[in-house]
Design a protein around this motif. Sequence first.
Motif, PDB file in Angstrom:
ATOM      1  N   THR A   1       1.355   7.149  -6.464  1.00 49.64           N
ATOM      2  CA  THR A   1       0.329   8.280  -6.705  1.00 49.64           C
ATOM      3  C   THR A   1       0.825   9.571  -6.409  1.00 49.64           C
ATOM      4  O   THR A   1       0.466  10.484  -7.206  1.00 49.64           O
ATOM      5  CB  THR A   1      -0.971   7.707  -5.788  1.00 49.64           C
ATOM      6  OG1 THR A   1      -1.334   6.539  -6.298  1.00 49.64           O
ATOM      7  CG2 THR A   1      -2.108   8.638  -6.204  1.00 49.64           C
TER       8      THR A   1
ATOM      9  N   SER B   1       1.939   1.951  -3.567  1.00 47.85           N
ATOM     10  CA  SER B   1       0.869   2.379  -4.303  1.00 47.85           C
ATOM     11  C   SER B   1       0.683   3.904  -4.133  1.00 47.85           C
ATOM     12  O   SER B   1       0.507   4.747  -5.076  1.00 47.85           O
ATOM     13  CB  SER B   1      -0.356   1.859  -4.052  1.00 47.85           C
ATOM     14  OG  SER B   1      -1.512   2.270  -4.769  1.00 47.85           O
TER      15      SER B   1
ATOM     16  N   ARG C   1       0.593  -1.123   0.053  1.00 46.58           N
ATOM     17  CA  ARG C   1       0.152   0.069  -0.191  1.00 46.58           C
ATOM     18  C   ARG C   1       0.893   1.222  -0.054  1.00 46.58           C
ATOM     19  O   ARG C   1       0.338   2.153  -0.686  1.00 46.58           O
ATOM     20  CB  ARG C   1      -0.850   0.007   1.072  1.00 46.58           C
ATOM     21  CG  ARG C   1      -2.006   1.132   1.265  1.00 46.58           C
ATOM     22  CD  ARG C   1      -2.810   0.814   2.431  1.00 46.58           C
ATOM     23  NE  ARG C   1      -3.915  -0.296   1.977  1.00 46.58           N
ATOM     24  CZ  ARG C   1      -5.174  -0.326   1.934  1.00 46.58           C
ATOM     25  NH1 ARG C   1      -5.600   0.700   3.080  1.00 46.58           N
ATOM     26  NH2 ARG C   1      -5.878  -1.168   1.506  1.00 46.58           N
TER      27      ARG C   1
END
Length: 54
Positions: free
Chosen positions: A9, A5, A2
């Motif tokens: 982003t 990610s 996570r």
Amino acid sequence: MRERSALRTGVYLAAGPAMFAAASADQPPAPLIKRGPRSNTYRVPARRLPDEEG
């Protein structure tokens, strides 16, 4: 996973304005570059090597 990610982003969001500015700066000279006898391909001169048998 996570964290990766979220980092990806964040990088995309941070790079967005720079990418938009670069794309916008590229558009005005485009018609000037496409006009005229210039080409965007590289021409490589080739020469035939003599046959090794003859």
